[in-house]
Scaffold this active site. Structure first.
Site, PDB file in Angstrom:
ATOM      1  N   HIS A 280     -23.659  33.356 -50.133  1.00 46.62           N
ATOM      2  CA  HIS A 280     -23.059  32.749 -48.944  1.00 46.62           C
ATOM      3  C   HIS A 280     -22.309  31.460 -49.278  1.00 46.62           C
ATOM      4  O   HIS A 280     -22.915  30.493 -49.731  1.00 46.62           O
ATOM      5  CB  HIS A 280     -24.207  32.447 -47.968  1.00 46.62           C
ATOM      6  CG  HIS A 280     -23.785  31.946 -46.642  1.00 46.62           C
ATOM      7  ND1 HIS A 280     -24.325  30.815 -46.075  1.00 46.62           N
ATOM      8  CD2 HIS A 280     -22.880  32.412 -45.752  1.00 46.62           C
ATOM      9  CE1 HIS A 280     -23.794  30.624 -44.888  1.00 46.62           C
ATOM     10  NE2 HIS A 280     -22.909  31.579 -44.662  1.00 46.62           N
TER      11      HIS A 280
ATOM     12  N   HIS B 129     -15.557  26.253 -44.587  1.00 45.25           N
ATOM     13  CA  HIS B 129     -16.312  26.890 -43.507  1.00 45.25           C
ATOM     14  C   HIS B 129     -15.983  26.319 -42.129  1.00 45.25           C
ATOM     15  O   HIS B 129     -15.667  27.055 -41.190  1.00 45.25           O
ATOM     16  CB  HIS B 129     -17.817  26.750 -43.749  1.00 45.25           C
ATOM     17  CG  HIS B 129     -18.609  27.328 -42.627  1.00 45.25           C
ATOM     18  ND1 HIS B 129     -19.015  26.585 -41.534  1.00 45.25           N
ATOM     19  CD2 HIS B 129     -19.040  28.595 -42.391  1.00 45.25           C
ATOM     20  CE1 HIS B 129     -19.661  27.362 -40.690  1.00 45.25           C
ATOM     21  NE2 HIS B 129     -19.690  28.582 -41.190  1.00 45.25           N
TER      22      HIS B 129
HETATM   23  O1  G3P Z   1     -21.524  35.827 -43.717  1.00 43.14           O
HETATM   24  C1  G3P Z   1     -22.224  35.481 -42.599  1.00 43.14           C
HETATM   25  C2  G3P Z   1     -22.121  34.071 -42.258  1.00 43.14           C
HETATM   26  O2  G3P Z   1     -21.267  33.421 -43.143  1.00 43.14           O
HETATM   27  C3  G3P Z   1     -21.679  33.859 -40.889  1.00 43.14           C
HETATM   28  O3  G3P Z   1     -21.907  32.599 -40.473  1.00 43.14           O
HETATM   29  O4  G3P Z   1     -21.239  30.382 -39.900  1.00 43.14           O
HETATM   30  O5  G3P Z   1     -22.048  30.813 -42.176  1.00 43.14           O
HETATM   31  O6  G3P Z   1     -19.817  31.612 -41.487  1.00 43.14           O
HETATM   32  P1  G3P Z   1     -21.207  31.301 -41.065  1.00 43.14           P
HETATM   33 CA    CA Z   2     -19.026  32.711 -43.349  1.00 48.23          CA
END
Ligand code: G3P
Ligand code: CA
Length: 251
Positions: free
Chosen positions: A10, A52
């Site tokens: 992630h 992000h």
């Molecule tokens: O990949 C799933 C996740 O990234 C979604 O939430 O807010 O971390 O982009 P976020």
């Molecule tokens: Ca994401």
């Protein structure tokens, strides 16, 4: 026999390096995750960048919305030292820099690319992203995801064979219906909701991945149930637990 549960890093390996930066992606690749996850926004002067949040405040020494800043302004920011003093000088990568980095790494796994259109509208960004990916003629697979259903529909229209996932907090009947209609191929659901719904741990749950799984007990439950994939900040832990539970006996 079920397939191995995919491990998706992630925002790179954000537990050990500043998220969505090249050091974070490099750190993740050391564990050979099945996928790298990252997020794309667009600057005021039309450049795609990997970050992000809609604003730069949390992950840099600057303030303001990405959409209101030029690329030069974005590149002048330090995106490393908030995480670790020695990371000073790390910058927000452009999408081009990121794709070039994957090429230098001979990346052959899957890129999970999130189109960050859930809070800010970036008209036309879907086509810009697809065109940019195509220009690199990647050897790896790309899986597009978004919280914004309209972005998913646009990607499907532009590239009917694209692999597409809907990011949701919880997969309601409407989500399953849209999947059945072919708007997207996979459902990426929030573990905070998912873990309270034991029925979802049907085996095998081939269309479901979940985010963001950092807790060992959750990982163990998911690997035992054989979900399609987990999106995690804890890449090393997930790799270790998966090996323990799923070993080498699965493909
Ligand atoms: O990949 C799933 C996740 O990234 C979604 O939430 O807010 O971390 O982009 P976020
Ligand atoms: Ca994401």
């Amino acid at each position: 026999m079920m397939n191995k549960t995919q491990i998706i890093a992630h925002r790179g390996y954000r537990a050990v390096a500043p998220e969505n930066t090249l050091p974070a992606f490099e750190a993740a690749l050391a564990y050979q995750p099945d996928m790298l996850e990252m997020d794309v926004h667009r600057t005021k002067d039309g450049h795609l960048v990997v970050i992000h949040d809609e604003k730069v405040d949390r992950t840099t020494n600057g303030t303001g919305f990405v959409k209101d800043m030029t690329l030069a302004e974005i590149k002048s920011l330090d995106a490393g030292s908030y995480k670790e003093p020695k990371m000073i000088g790390v910058t927000i990568p452009t999408f081009d820099e990121f794709l070039a980095f994957l090429r230098t790494q001979n990346f052959e796994q899957t890129l999970m690319l999130e189109i960050k259109t859930d809070h800010v509208a970036y008209p036309g960004i879907e086509k810009e992203i697809l065109d940019k990916v195509d220009a690199y003629q990647p050897k790896y697979h790309v899986l597009y995801q978004s919280f914004n259903l309209n972005s998913l529909k646009i990607v499907r229209k532009l590239q009917p064979n694209a692999d597409i996932a809907a990011l949701v907090y919880w997969a309601t009947p409407i989500v399953y219906w849209l999947k059945w209609r072919g708007v997207f191929d996979y459902i990426h659901s929030d573990i905070r909701v998912l873990k309270n719904k034991p029925n979802i741990f049907w085996r095998p749950n081939v269309h479901m991945r979940t985010w963001t799984v950092d807790n060992e007990a959750d990982m163990r439950r998911i690997f035992k149930a054989g979900l399609r994939g987990i999106i995690t900040n804890q890449v090393a832990l997930a790799t270790k637990i998966r090996q323990e539970i799923q070993g080498d006996e699965h493909d």
